[in-house]
Design a protein around this motif. Structure first.
Motif, short mmCIF file in Angstrom:
data_model
loop_
_atom_site.label_atom_id
_atom_site.label_comp_id
_atom_site.label_asym_id
_atom_site.label_seq_id
_atom_site.Cartn_x
_atom_site.Cartn_y
_atom_site.Cartn_z
N LEU A 270 -0.77 3.49 2.59
CA LEU A 270 -2.06 2.87 2.88
C LEU A 270 -3.19 3.84 2.57
O LEU A 270 -3.01 5.06 2.58
CB LEU A 270 -2.16 2.45 4.35
CG LEU A 270 -1.13 1.46 4.89
CD1 LEU A 270 -1.27 1.34 6.40
CD2 LEU A 270 -1.29 0.09 4.22
N GLU B 252 3.74 -4.73 6.08
CA GLU B 252 2.99 -3.47 6.02
C GLU B 252 3.48 -2.62 4.86
O GLU B 252 4.65 -2.22 4.82
CB GLU B 252 3.12 -2.68 7.33
CG GLU B 252 2.40 -1.34 7.26
CD GLU B 252 1.91 -0.85 8.61
OE1 GLU B 252 1.64 0.36 8.70
OE2 GLU B 252 1.78 -1.65 9.54
N SER C 291 -6.66 -0.51 1.64
CA SER C 291 -5.62 -1.38 2.18
C SER C 291 -5.73 -1.55 3.69
O SER C 291 -5.14 -2.48 4.24
CB SER C 291 -4.23 -0.83 1.82
OG SER C 291 -4.19 0.56 1.94
N ALA C 292 -6.47 -0.68 4.33
CA ALA C 292 -6.63 -0.77 5.78
C ALA C 292 -7.99 -0.21 6.18
O ALA C 292 -8.67 0.45 5.39
CB ALA C 292 -5.52 0.01 6.49
N ARG D 257 -3.85 -5.43 0.84
CA ARG D 257 -3.27 -4.31 1.57
C ARG D 257 -2.30 -3.50 0.69
O ARG D 257 -1.89 -2.41 1.08
CB ARG D 257 -2.56 -4.80 2.83
CG ARG D 257 -1.41 -5.75 2.59
CD ARG D 257 -0.76 -6.23 3.89
NE ARG D 257 -1.69 -6.92 4.76
CZ ARG D 257 -1.42 -7.30 6.02
NH1 ARG D 257 -0.21 -7.06 6.53
NH2 ARG D 257 -2.33 -7.92 6.74
N ARG E 50 -6.40 -0.90 10.92
CA ARG E 50 -6.15 -2.34 10.83
C ARG E 50 -6.01 -2.71 9.36
O ARG E 50 -6.89 -2.44 8.54
CB ARG E 50 -7.29 -3.13 11.48
CG ARG E 50 -7.05 -4.63 11.53
CD ARG E 50 -8.14 -5.33 12.33
NE ARG E 50 -8.20 -4.81 13.68
CZ ARG E 50 -9.32 -4.39 14.28
NH1 ARG E 50 -10.48 -4.43 13.62
NH2 ARG E 50 -9.29 -3.94 15.52
N LEU E 51 -4.89 -3.35 9.02
CA LEU E 51 -4.64 -3.77 7.64
C LEU E 51 -5.59 -4.88 7.22
O LEU E 51 -5.98 -5.73 8.04
CB LEU E 51 -3.20 -4.27 7.50
CG LEU E 51 -2.10 -3.21 7.62
CD1 LEU E 51 -0.76 -3.88 7.89
CD2 LEU E 51 -2.03 -2.38 6.36
#
Length: 392
Positions: free
Chosen positions: A239, A235, A243-244, A260, A253-254
């Protein structure tokens, strides 16, 4: 056989007659790179950035495919970035660290990497340590093996440093680091585009690179490679909606691959131009390009030491296309400027960029010549003659 005349004709920057020896800084792009970038900027001015990007969505996806072809991987392991430093930091800041964890840096590591590692250590209670070099200047793999334990979380390797022709034994060092369970992050900023790279053979977990140096792409471009299994489980520290996905009031949700590590907003024109640069290299033939760069650097390493007071400062047993040197009694910056006045572009690498190495060798600065495959042997002879005249 490389068609040097055609390559030079396709490089507008050479029309000035200057001898360009700074591809380790920011190289001269082929015409197709600038044309690609300018064409897209004009299209954005006509229809707006969103529509212009949508029209080139397939071409944008193909940039990753081209990069993957060049470095021996698949497109889903590539994240596009705006620089090698950003790509390196995006990965390094995403490695979980706790008090007492260890980050190992190679002796040739670049200042940006060291600064980021030191900040991460300060934030988390981890510690940063240097891997010693061997008698040739290369990373000492035996010393690395002796340093490793279960607390080593990240090993940073510099493939080819900014301040000289050293090439480090990446594959061997990676195997050793993996034996202790450490992640390996390779800085390939100075090697992608001038040295053969197959990430599968090297075995690294992640690799950062830039577009503006040996790939002959535009500034503001770079990429991050992340090993497939790791890309699907790691992770990133930051983000956004690229990326998500925001899938619920309290849930995101990635994406399922290295994407990501990307943000939604980017310079589309620059990324298309990066793709054009990589495609140009693939068309020239990476093997021919690498061989020619090596030959040009070898020519300088043979001829520069013939001049009085000139010392080539390159370390290691295998060399890149970067040739570093000093001239007794001459300040590197002043000599760089004098060469510029005589139509030769070189640059200076200061101790602050590779502090471990330059401090150990008591070198405050070195001159750096980095001839790409578009430089002719005759131009190198003229550079050496000009240097001889200026330092006589």
């Amino acid at each position: 056989m490389m068609d040097l005349d055609a390559i030079r004709a396709a490089t507008p920057g050479l029309a000035t007659g200057r001898i360009f020896l700074d591809s380790a800084g920011s190289s001269l792009p082929p015409r197709v790179v600038t044309d690609t970038m300018i064409t897209h900027l004009r299209r954005e001015a006509e229809v707006g950035g969103y529509r212009a990007a949508n029209e080139r969505s397939d071409d944008l996806a193909a940039v990753k495919t081209s990069i993957a072809t060049l470095i021996g991987t698949t497109a889903d392991t590539i994240a596009l970035s705006d620089s090698a430093s950003r790509a390196w930091a995006d990965f390094a800041y995403s490695v979980p660290l706790a008090p007492g964890d260890r980050i190992l840096l190679s002796g040739a590591d670049y200042a940006s990497n060291a600064i980021a590692a030191l900040q991460r250590a300060r934030q988390t209670g981890a510690v940063v340590e240097r891997i010693p070099s061997d008698s040739t200047g290369r990373l000492d793999t035996a010393a690395l093996a002796a340093m490793l334990d279960e607390r080593v979380r990240l090993v940073s390797l510099q493939h080819a440093p900014t301040n000289g022709g050293l090439v480090n034994p990446v594959a061997e060092a990676t195997r050793i680091a993996h034996g202790a369970g450490a992640l390996v992050l390779l800085d390939a900023c100075q090697s992608v585009g001038q040295l053969p790279i197959d990430v599968t053979e090297l075995g690294v977990d992640a690799m950062s690179a830039t577009g503006r140096k040996w790939l002959r792409g535009p500034r503001g471009t770079g990429f991050l490679y992340v090993r497939d299994e790791l890309a699907r489980t790691m992770e990133p520290a930051r983000l956004d909606l690229r990326s998500a996905r925001w899938v619920g009031h309290g849930e995101y949700r990635l994406v399922e691959d290295a994407g990501r590590f990307e943000f939604w907003e980017c310079d589309v024109a620059a990324r298309l131009a990066l793709g054009a640069a990589v495609d140009y290299l693939l068309e020239v033939g990476p093997g021919r390009a690498y061989t020619t760069v090596a030959a040009r650097a070898w020519q300088l390493r043979e001829t520069l030491p013939e001049l009085p007071g000139v010392t080539v400062r390159d370390l290691g047993t295998e060399h890149s296309g970067i040739v570093s040197f000093t001239v007794d009694g001459h300040d590197p910056e002043r000599l760089r400027d004098q060469l510029a006045d005589h139509g030769v572009t070189v640059t200076v690498s200061h101790a602050g960029s590779t502090l471990f190495d330059m401090s150990e060798r008591a070198l405050p600065a070195v001159l750096r010549a980095s001839p790409h495959y578009f430089v002719s042997p005759d131009e190198l002879d003229r550079f050496v003659a000009t240097l001889a005249e200026l330092t006589r």
